[in-house]
Design a protein around this motif. Structure first.
Motif, short mmCIF file in Angstrom:
data_model
loop_
_atom_site.label_atom_id
_atom_site.label_comp_id
_atom_site.label_asym_id
_atom_site.label_seq_id
_atom_site.Cartn_x
_atom_site.Cartn_y
_atom_site.Cartn_z
N PHE A 1 0.83 -1.21 0.00
CA PHE A 1 0.00 0.00 0.00
C PHE A 1 0.87 1.26 0.00
O PHE A 1 0.36 2.36 -0.03
CB PHE A 1 -0.94 0.01 1.21
CG PHE A 1 -2.14 -0.89 1.04
CD1 PHE A 1 -3.27 -0.43 0.39
CD2 PHE A 1 -2.12 -2.20 1.52
CE1 PHE A 1 -4.38 -1.26 0.21
CE2 PHE A 1 -3.21 -3.03 1.35
CZ PHE A 1 -4.35 -2.56 0.70
N CYS A 2 2.20 1.11 0.14
CA CYS A 2 3.10 2.27 0.14
C CYS A 2 4.17 2.08 -0.92
O CYS A 2 5.35 1.92 -0.60
CB CYS A 2 3.79 2.46 1.49
SG CYS A 2 2.95 1.80 2.91
N PRO A 3 3.78 2.07 -2.21
CA PRO A 3 4.76 1.75 -3.26
C PRO A 3 5.91 2.75 -3.35
O PRO A 3 6.97 2.42 -3.86
CB PRO A 3 3.92 1.76 -4.54
CG PRO A 3 2.69 2.53 -4.22
CD PRO A 3 2.43 2.34 -2.76
N GLY A 4 5.70 3.96 -2.84
CA GLY A 4 6.75 4.97 -2.97
C GLY A 4 7.79 4.94 -1.87
O GLY A 4 8.79 5.67 -1.93
N HIS A 5 7.59 4.12 -0.84
CA HIS A 5 8.52 4.12 0.29
C HIS A 5 9.93 3.75 -0.16
O HIS A 5 10.12 2.84 -0.95
CB HIS A 5 8.03 3.13 1.36
CG HIS A 5 8.73 3.30 2.67
ND1 HIS A 5 10.01 2.85 2.90
CD2 HIS A 5 8.33 3.89 3.83
CE1 HIS A 5 10.36 3.14 4.15
NE2 HIS A 5 9.37 3.78 4.72
N TYR A 6 10.94 4.48 0.37
CA TYR A 6 12.30 4.26 -0.14
C TYR A 6 12.81 2.85 0.11
O TYR A 6 13.60 2.31 -0.66
CB TYR A 6 13.28 5.30 0.42
CG TYR A 6 13.54 5.24 1.92
CD1 TYR A 6 12.75 5.94 2.81
CD2 TYR A 6 14.60 4.49 2.42
CE1 TYR A 6 12.99 5.89 4.18
CE2 TYR A 6 14.85 4.44 3.79
CZ TYR A 6 14.04 5.15 4.66
OH TYR A 6 14.29 5.10 6.00
#
Ligand SMILES: [Zn+2]
Ligand SMILES: [Zn+2]
Length: 733
Positions: free
Chosen positions: A591-596
């Motif tokens: 649900f957090c595809p942008g997390h580094y």
């Protein structure tokens, strides 16, 4: 009888001045008799208790010739008998009426010279008593046979393994170096080996981080380094995260070195443990492969400690003294003049930071052996999936399709979900009440196979009720998937495929893990779903698809290591795909595809992840820039726990201000400059566990050794605050 009275009668050795840092001199039985004058009749004994004290006991006449420091004895303690370690043998005691030692357990000391020093370090660093430190180093149930020489002497007696029943059944009575020319090394392996061998040749303390991607051939380098240590006449310890979960790693050691290897693990019998302990301490066995506690293996002339997958949290012990095997390995190697090799594809941020600051501290293996590429990873945005599909299950359309193709091609797939059970939350459809554990402040997890609600913290379990216990009207709904749910979903989607699940529920029985492992290896299983157990070290060449059902399980934890854990798990899991001829594919649902952490794992970019992570740690003053020391107050009454935590915080703040030399400076920054800041009290992440309320304090300090003596003094005696027990956790995970 009043137990506290009889304890006083047993006698405090040095009231008020516990001194764990002082090292008692180990002596042989002969040495004691010869050097002590007047004749020593009193033993100073430390027990495995959170008490910074040792106790005096009278040595019965019959034991006086043989009793020596480093032996274990049974002695009366309060209303019962306890096993303790003899620290010293002395002639006088301030206590008048001493009790007598009842039995001596060992024919010779179980603690040698090097072990005394290590126990002393453990006690100082981890803020535990000398008795706790010694008890951690010597396995429970250890029985030494009479007749062997003292542990510290290092001279092997003639025959110690008469029946050739050495671990692994190899039958060699001692480790003999095996020619290494047979194995062809890759170019990168050939470059990585010399710095490790040079560190061994120097015969001084050194530590090297072997940073190698999964499948790059680290184990072969371990084997060659061990071979060199043996040729030097020295011993080697190799730590692996979980011995029961990685049978193939131990197999390789036994294959190479035969019966000279002791495989040290928690499930071995007391008899096997005692036999291996003797072989190690007598110098007959010079290679130990084992989990965390093998770092204390009593091998002689230690030359090398290897820590494979050094980033794994299993190296941290969760009971007192809550040590980390990596820290202990470093301390022990310093004492022994040995080399430490830390191996990982995803080094802990602490280890990478420390190694990168030393010239030659990091040795890299950047490629997989046999020119195999790392598998391509794709990130699936579950937010889109949720809005576009009518029926929302644990598997996205893309992952479902990929699984179908894998099954059609007769290949294998692994699915990771780091949550056991069927449903994470059981909630009333009418009033919304969530079923919670009666003893802990956590929701109960529904296990469909057992038809039970289970607490994953205290193991409380009960069948789900027909009607909600709150409103007595509604029925329960089950939300949030666990491995059981994914397994049943796979059965529904692929009725003809062979599906297996690997988690703590399916591997509880002895040998069941190995059976599952063999079933996947021999391709009797098409689809394997499991917790992080399946991410560890498995080498299945036919696995071409790896699916991560939820990358967010660790990411959502309120822990500054959430990003690191996520990156590690995804990288390790991705490394399971494409280890054979055919290329692998990795699908990551989140649900957090942008997390580094997710983006870096997708790109197989440890250094990119590290650069972001270290910036965050520096800005927030988190490890590796400080050490954390967590103090948790426990009790059955919340007001009393809170009061004790307040009291402790006040005492500690005053003691820190008084004891730590404040740098010339101003106000709030002074304590920080001196190296310590105290945060809290604050409720624990799980405020109630096994009926005990928990409130904690957090100390941030640049040096652990500078603050643990202060913590120890505030908590003495018995590590308590206002009568309530306090857990001290140095470098918590
Ligand atoms: Zn209800
Ligand atoms: Zn519970």
């Amino acid at each position: 009888m009043d137990p506290s009275k009889s304890r006083v009668a047993a006698g405090d050795a040095e009231p008020g001045t516990p001194s764990p840092a002082r090292r008692p001199r180990p002596r042989t039985a002969d040495g004691v008799a010869a050097r002590q004058d007047p004749r020593p009749t009193i033993a100073e004994v430390a027990f495995n208790l959170p008490l910074d004290k040792s106790f005096h006991y009278l040595i019965p006449e019959a034991m006086r010739q043989t009793l020596a420091p480093g032996m274990r004895v049974a002695a009366p303690f309060g209303p019962r008998e306890r096993i303790g370690f003899v620290l010293k043998v002395v002639a006088e005691s301030p206590v008048k009426e001493l009790k007598e030692i009842r039995r001596v357990l060992d024919p010779r000391p179980v603690i040698g010279e090097e072990q005394w020093a290590l126990a002393s370090w453990l006690s100082t660093y981890y803020c535990c008593s000398m008795g706790e430190a010694l008890a951690t180093m010597v396995p429970g149930g250890l029985r030494l046979r009479a007749g062997a020489g003292p542990a510290a002497s290092g001279t092997p007696p003639a025959v110690l393994v008469p029946d050739g029943t050495a671990a692994g059944g190899g039958g060699l009575p001692s480790a003999s170096p095996v020619p290494t020319g047979v194995v062809m090394l890759t170019a990168h392996q050939r470059q990585a080996l010399p710095p490790i061998l040079e560190a061994l040749e120097a015969k001084r303390f050194a530590s090297i981080l072997l940073f190698g991607v999964t499948g790059s051939g680290k184990t072969e380098l371990y084997l060659q380094a061990i071979d060199r240590a043996l040729r030097q006449g020295r011993s080697a310890i190799c730590l692996i995260p979980e011995i029961a979960l990685t049978p193939q790693t131990t197999d390789r050691f036994v294959e190479r070195f035969g019966g000279g290897v002791a495989v040290w693990h928690s499930r071995m019998s007391a008899r096997a443990r005692s036999r291996d302990w003797m072989r190690m301490s007598d110098g007959a066995c010079r290679i130990v492969v084992g989990a965390r506690s093998a770092v204390f293996a009593p091998v002689q002339r230690l030359g090398l400690i290897i820590i494979d997958e050094e980033h794994e949290p299993t190296y941290k012990q969760e009971d007192a003294p809550r040590y980390h095997a990596r820290e202990v390995a470093m301390a022990r190697a310093r004492l022994a003049g040995a080399a430490v090799v830390l191996g990982s594809a995803t080094p802990s941020v602490e280890s990478y930071y420390a190694a990168a600051r030393r010239a030659g501290g990091v040795v890299t293996l950047p490629e997989r052996i046999a020119g195999r590429g790392l598998p391509a990873a794709e990130v699936i945005d579950m937010r889109e999936e949720m809005s576009s599909r009518r029926r929302f299950g644990p598997l996205s359309a893309r992952l479902e399709r990929a699984l179908a193709q894998t099954v059609e091609r007769g290949e294998q797939a692994m699915l990771l979900l780091n949550r056991r059970g069927f449903a994470r939350v059981a909630q009333c459809k009418t009033c919304g009440a969530v079923e919670r554990c009666a003893r802990c402040s956590v929701p109960l997890v529904y296990h469909a196979g057992r038809r039970e609600l289970v607490c994953h913290y205290c193991n409380f379990h009960e069948p789900p009720r027909e009607l909600c216990r709150q409103c007595r009207k509604g029925y329960l709904s089950f939300r949030g998937s666990g491995t059981e749910r994914v397994e049943s979903e796979l059965h529904r989607l692929f009725p003809v495929a062979s599906i297996a699940r690997m988690d703590r529920d399916t591997t509880a029985r002895r040998g069941s893990h190995r059976e599952l492992y063999e079933a996947v290896k021999t391709r009797q299983v098409n689809l394997l779903v499991g917790t992080q157990m399946i991410a560890k070290g498995f080498d299945f060449p036919q696995v071409t698809l790896v699916g991560v059902v939820s990358a967010d399980t660790a990411l959502n934890l309120p822990d500054f290591r959430a990003g690191e854990r996520t990156f590690d798990l995804l990288t390790q899991m991705a490394g399971r795909a494409g280890r054979g001829e055919r290329p692998g594919r990795v699908l990551i649902q989140t649900f957090c595809p942008g997390h580094y952490a997710i983006q870096a794992a997708k790109a197989h970019d440890y250094l990119g992840f590290y650069a972001q992570e270290i910036r965050m740690r520096r800005a927030l003053r988190l490890p590796p820039f400080v050490h954390l020391i967590e103090l948790t107050v426990l009790g059955s009454s919340l007001p009393r726990v809170e009061e004790a935590a307040q009291w402790l915080a006040g005492r500690l703040r005053r003691a820190l201000a008084r004891r730590l030399p404040a740098a010339p400076g101003k106000g709030a920054t002074r304590a920080a400059q001196a190296g310590a800041v105290l945060l809290g009290p604050a409720p624990h992440r799980i405020p109630r566990l096994r009926r005990a309320y928990r409130v904690h304090l957090l100390l941030k300090a640049r040096s652990v050794e500078a603050v643990t003596p202060i913590v120890r003094r505030v908590l003495a005696p018995g590590r308590k605050a206002k009568g309530l027990p306090v857990i001290v956790n140095v470098d918590p995970l």
